[in-house]
Scaffold this motif. Structure first.
Motif, PDB file in Angstrom:
ATOM      1  N   ILE A 166      -0.063  -0.102  -4.622  1.00 61.15           N
ATOM      2  CA  ILE A 166      -1.210   0.693  -5.050  1.00 61.15           C
ATOM      3  C   ILE A 166      -1.565   1.720  -3.976  1.00 61.15           C
ATOM      4  CG2 ILE A 166      -2.899  -1.015  -4.211  1.00 61.15           C
ATOM      5  CD1 ILE A 166      -4.360  -0.551  -6.937  1.00 61.15           C
ATOM      6  N   GLY A 167      -1.788   2.942  -4.407  1.00 56.63           N
ATOM      7  CA  GLY A 167      -2.087   4.014  -3.471  1.00 56.63           C
ATOM      8  C   GLY A 167      -3.403   4.692  -3.802  1.00 56.63           C
ATOM      9  N   ARG A 168      -3.345   5.640  -4.769  1.00 53.92           N
ATOM     10  CA  ARG A 168      -4.515   6.467  -5.056  1.00 53.92           C
ATOM     11  C   ARG A 168      -5.746   5.668  -5.434  1.00 53.92           C
ATOM     12  NH1 ARG A 168      -0.985  10.123  -8.960  1.00 53.92           N
ATOM     13  NH2 ARG A 168       0.097   8.116  -9.004  1.00 53.92           N
ATOM     14  N   ASN A 169      -5.554   4.547  -6.120  1.00 53.85           N
ATOM     15  CA  ASN A 169      -6.725   3.747  -6.503  1.00 53.85           C
ATOM     16  C   ASN A 169      -7.355   3.008  -5.332  1.00 53.85           C
ATOM     17  OD1 ASN A 169      -7.496   3.944  -9.399  1.00 53.85           O
ATOM     18  ND2 ASN A 169      -5.261   3.734  -9.574  1.00 53.85           N
ATOM     19  N   ALA A 206       3.117  -0.122  -9.977  1.00 56.91           N
ATOM     20  CA  ALA A 206       2.488   1.018  -9.289  1.00 56.91           C
ATOM     21  C   ALA A 206       1.100   1.244  -9.879  1.00 56.91           C
ATOM     22  CB  ALA A 206       3.344   2.266  -9.478  1.00 56.91           C
ATOM     23  N   GLY A 207       0.200   1.676  -9.019  1.00 56.48           N
ATOM     24  CA  GLY A 207      -1.191   1.845  -9.464  1.00 56.48           C
ATOM     25  C   GLY A 207      -1.401   3.006 -10.418  1.00 56.48           C
ATOM     26  N   GLY A 208      -0.775   4.143 -10.107  1.00 51.83           N
ATOM     27  CA  GLY A 208      -0.965   5.341 -10.927  1.00 51.83           C
ATOM     28  C   GLY A 208      -2.186   6.135 -10.511  1.00 51.83           C
ATOM     29  N   LYS A 209      -2.545   7.111 -11.364  1.00 50.26           N
ATOM     30  CA  LYS A 209      -3.656   8.028 -11.059  1.00 50.26           C
ATOM     31  C   LYS A 209      -4.960   7.281 -10.845  1.00 50.26           C
ATOM     32  CE  LYS A 209      -2.047  12.204 -13.187  1.00 50.26           C
ATOM     33  NZ  LYS A 209      -1.833  12.844 -14.467  1.00 50.26           N
ATOM     34  N   VAL A 217      11.997  -4.171  -8.202  1.00 55.26           N
ATOM     35  CA  VAL A 217      11.817  -2.957  -8.995  1.00 55.26           C
ATOM     36  C   VAL A 217      10.327  -2.642  -9.069  1.00 55.26           C
ATOM     37  CG1 VAL A 217      12.091  -1.886 -11.261  1.00 55.26           C
ATOM     38  CG2 VAL A 217      13.894  -3.365 -10.384  1.00 55.26           C
ATOM     39  N   LYS A 218      10.029  -1.370  -8.827  1.00 49.96           N
ATOM     40  CA  LYS A 218       8.636  -0.942  -8.976  1.00 49.96           C
ATOM     41  C   LYS A 218       8.546  -0.116 -10.247  1.00 49.96           C
ATOM     42  CE  LYS A 218       6.316   2.492  -6.710  1.00 49.96           C
ATOM     43  NZ  LYS A 218       5.601   3.153  -5.636  1.00 49.96           N
ATOM     44  N   THR A 219       7.586  -0.453 -11.080  1.00 45.16           N
ATOM     45  CA  THR A 219       7.456   0.285 -12.330  1.00 45.16           C
ATOM     46  C   THR A 219       5.985   0.402 -12.712  1.00 45.16           C
ATOM     47  OG1 THR A 219       8.427   0.517 -14.532  1.00 45.16           O
ATOM     48  CG2 THR A 219       7.700  -1.701 -13.934  1.00 45.16           C
ATOM     49  N   TYR A 220       5.732   0.823 -13.936  1.00 47.68           N
ATOM     50  CA  TYR A 220       4.359   1.035 -14.393  1.00 47.68           C
ATOM     51  C   TYR A 220       3.964  -0.028 -15.408  1.00 47.68           C
ATOM     52  CZ  TYR A 220       4.336   5.253 -11.748  1.00 47.68           C
ATOM     53  OH  TYR A 220       4.375   6.122 -10.697  1.00 47.68           O
ATOM     54  N   TYR A 221       2.687  -0.335 -15.447  1.00 49.20           N
ATOM     55  CA  TYR A 221       2.190  -1.305 -16.419  1.00 49.20           C
ATOM     56  C   TYR A 221       2.147  -0.634 -17.797  1.00 49.20           C
ATOM     57  CZ  TYR A 221      -0.635  -4.815 -18.679  1.00 49.20           C
ATOM     58  OH  TYR A 221      -1.070  -5.783 -19.536  1.00 49.20           O
ATOM     59  N   ALA A 229      13.793  -0.280  -6.077  1.00 53.56           N
ATOM     60  CA  ALA A 229      14.013   0.883  -6.941  1.00 53.56           C
ATOM     61  C   ALA A 229      12.718   1.208  -7.674  1.00 53.56           C
ATOM     62  CB  ALA A 229      15.115   0.584  -7.955  1.00 53.56           C
ATOM     63  N   VAL A 230      12.377   2.482  -7.663  1.00 53.79           N
ATOM     64  CA  VAL A 230      11.171   2.936  -8.360  1.00 53.79           C
ATOM     65  C   VAL A 230      11.614   3.575  -9.665  1.00 53.79           C
ATOM     66  CG1 VAL A 230       9.159   4.459  -8.222  1.00 53.79           C
ATOM     67  CG2 VAL A 230      10.097   3.452  -6.122  1.00 53.79           C
ATOM     68  N   THR A 231      11.120   3.057 -10.794  1.00 53.02           N
ATOM     69  CA  THR A 231      11.466   3.708 -12.062  1.00 53.02           C
ATOM     70  C   THR A 231      10.436   4.817 -12.284  1.00 53.02           C
ATOM     71  OG1 THR A 231      10.099   2.365 -13.529  1.00 53.02           O
ATOM     72  CG2 THR A 231      12.271   1.499 -12.978  1.00 53.02           C
ATOM     73  N   LEU A 246      10.468   1.736   3.410  1.00 52.43           N
ATOM     74  CA  LEU A 246      10.736   3.141   3.732  1.00 52.43           C
ATOM     75  C   LEU A 246      11.296   3.904   2.541  1.00 52.43           C
ATOM     76  CD1 LEU A 246      10.876   5.176   6.140  1.00 52.43           C
ATOM     77  CD2 LEU A 246      13.253   4.423   6.444  1.00 52.43           C
ATOM     78  N   ARG A 247      10.572   4.940   2.125  1.00 46.95           N
ATOM     79  CA  ARG A 247      11.126   5.788   1.047  1.00 46.95           C
ATOM     80  C   ARG A 247      12.247   6.632   1.618  1.00 46.95           C
ATOM     81  NH1 ARG A 247      10.866   8.016  -3.863  1.00 46.95           N
ATOM     82  NH2 ARG A 247       9.045   6.866  -4.594  1.00 46.95           N
ATOM     83  N   VAL A 248      13.409   6.523   0.989  1.00 45.54           N
ATOM     84  CA  VAL A 248      14.571   7.252   1.508  1.00 45.54           C
ATOM     85  C   VAL A 248      15.098   8.292   0.515  1.00 45.54           C
ATOM     86  CG1 VAL A 248      15.246   5.360   3.044  1.00 45.54           C
ATOM     87  CG2 VAL A 248      16.210   5.462   0.732  1.00 45.54           C
ATOM     88  N   LEU A 276       0.866  -1.185   0.000  1.00 53.05           N
ATOM     89  CA  LEU A 276       0.000   0.000   0.000  1.00 53.05           C
ATOM     90  C   LEU A 276       0.900   1.232   0.000  1.00 53.05           C
ATOM     91  CD1 LEU A 276      -2.837   1.337   0.342  1.00 53.05           C
ATOM     92  CD2 LEU A 276      -2.474   1.176   2.810  1.00 53.05           C
ATOM     93  N   ALA A 277       0.753   2.060  -1.023  1.00 51.66           N
ATOM     94  CA  ALA A 277       1.606   3.249  -1.148  1.00 51.66           C
ATOM     95  C   ALA A 277       0.940   4.467  -0.505  1.00 51.66           C
ATOM     96  CB  ALA A 277       1.896   3.534  -2.624  1.00 51.66           C
ATOM     97  N   VAL A 278       1.646   5.053   0.451  1.00 54.76           N
ATOM     98  CA  VAL A 278       1.143   6.291   1.064  1.00 54.76           C
ATOM     99  C   VAL A 278       2.274   7.335   1.153  1.00 54.76           C
ATOM    100  CG1 VAL A 278      -0.734   5.217   2.413  1.00 54.76           C
ATOM    101  CG2 VAL A 278       1.559   5.347   3.398  1.00 54.76           C
ATOM    102  N   ASP A 279       3.242   7.213   0.259  1.00 52.47           N
ATOM    103  CA  ASP A 279       4.417   8.091   0.340  1.00 52.47           C
ATOM    104  C   ASP A 279       4.280   9.345  -0.524  1.00 52.47           C
ATOM    105  OD1 ASP A 279       4.457   6.358  -1.928  1.00 52.47           O
ATOM    106  OD2 ASP A 279       6.569   6.811  -2.265  1.00 52.47           O
ATOM    107  N   HIS A 280       3.114   9.560  -1.131  1.00 58.41           N
ATOM    108  CA  HIS A 280       2.946  10.625  -2.117  1.00 58.41           C
ATOM    109  C   HIS A 280       3.294  12.027  -1.618  1.00 58.41           C
ATOM    110  CE1 HIS A 280       0.699   7.135  -3.266  1.00 58.41           C
ATOM    111  NE2 HIS A 280       0.449   7.606  -4.476  1.00 58.41           N
ATOM    112  N   GLY A 281       3.052  12.263  -0.326  1.00 58.95           N
ATOM    113  CA  GLY A 281       3.290  13.597   0.237  1.00 58.95           C
ATOM    114  C   GLY A 281       4.728  14.060   0.124  1.00 58.95           C
TER     115      GLY A 281
END
Ligand code: R5P
Length: 270
Positions: free
Chosen positions: A221-224, A194-197, A172-176, A142-144, A75-77, A23-28
């Motif tokens: 997945i966060g926003r979705n 990653a979920g995306g918008k 690795v975290k990336t986009y579909y 790693a987030v691309t 942890l996002r660093v 669950l992604a909540v690091d957007h801030g």
């Protein structure tokens, strides 16, 4: 592979089925008070038991997550630029390995911006982070990152994922994207999508299903989830695909059932 690293990885990618629900909540960290994540503590509490791990910054972990949780923290660093700044790709490592250990991080996460002005800086930082984290048996995710000027097709994402894996990233975290199998096949470490918008719930479930079918181990997945009218219903529906092998119809039916129960519950309270 060393025991500590393996143990931490198995908390994130569940060995029973080799799947992961993050669950992604690091957007801030670059968006500030993102819509519907204005109060992270309130958002996180009801969702925590349905995810395998939480992707979070140290500020939100300390202030808004109960220290009694047994949910592993990714942890996002990295950070350094905001959405209103000059260049989002200008990120550095912002958290020391000592602080990450103090926070009992199960993995460290940072973004790389392949093809951007700060490609060199972020890729070298990834290598350095892997070296530091490896010493303590802590995996690195790693987030691309994608951006206006960066691509989002299989060619670009394969390159970015492979660059991350070559630096030693453990996940690795990336986009579909279309032909996502190609991205998975050429990346020697597990991929999380990653979920995306925010998109309609059924579409987000389809994205989850497609990602897993193409070989991703799971979704981050966060926003979705938390921008949905019914976040708990949504994360449970996503979970039914990731860990329950549901198809999209089954997951969407579960979402609708839980969402309707949630609406009834809320209307009783008002
Ligand atoms: C990017 O790294 C962000 O920090 C999020 O962790 C990521 O985009 C996943 O969240 P969402 O599903 O909202 O895209």
């Amino acid at each position: 592979m060393d025991w500590g690293l393996q143990n931490r990885l198995s908390r994130i990618i569940k060995p029973q089925d080799n799947r992961a629900l993050m669950l992604a909540v690091d957007h801030g960290y670059f968006l500030g008070p993102t819509e519907k994540l204005e109060n992270p503590a309130k958002v996180i509490a009801p969702l925590l038991k349905y995810c395998d791990s939480l992707m979070v910054t140290r500020g939100v972990q300390r202030s808004s997550v109960s220290a009694t949780t047994d949910t592993p923290m990714v942890l996002r660093v990295s950070g350094g630029s905001s959405i209103i700044g000059e260049d989002l790709s200008q990120e550095d490592i912002t958290v020391s390995i000592e602080d990450a250990i103090r926070l009992n991080a199960s993995a460290l996460a940072m973004s790389i911006f392949v093809g951007s002005k700060y490609e060199y800086q972020t890729v070298v930082n990834l290598g350095k982070l892997v070296s530091r984290a490896q010493k303590y048996g802590i995996p690195v995710l790693a987030v691309t990152a994608v951006g206006k000027e960066l691509g989002k097709d299989a060619r670009y994402l394969s390159l970015a994922c492979r660059v991350a894996a070559e630096q030693g990233a453990n996940i690795v975290k990336t986009y579909y994207c279309e032909n996502f199998e190609k991205v998975v096949q050429s990346c020697p470490v597990p991929i999380i999508v990653a979920g995306g918008k925010k998109i309609p719930e059924r579409d987000a479930l389809q994205l989850t299903y497609n990602s897993i079918k193409a070989g991703a181990v799971g979704v981050d997945i966060g926003r979705n989830v938390w921008q949905s009218e019914h976040p708990v219903a949504m994360i449970r529906a996503v979970r039914s695909i990731v860990h329950g092998n549901s198809n999209v119809e089954q997951a969407f039916s579960l979402y609708k059932k839980l969402a309707s129960e949630d609406s009834k519950h809320k209307s009783k309270q008002t």
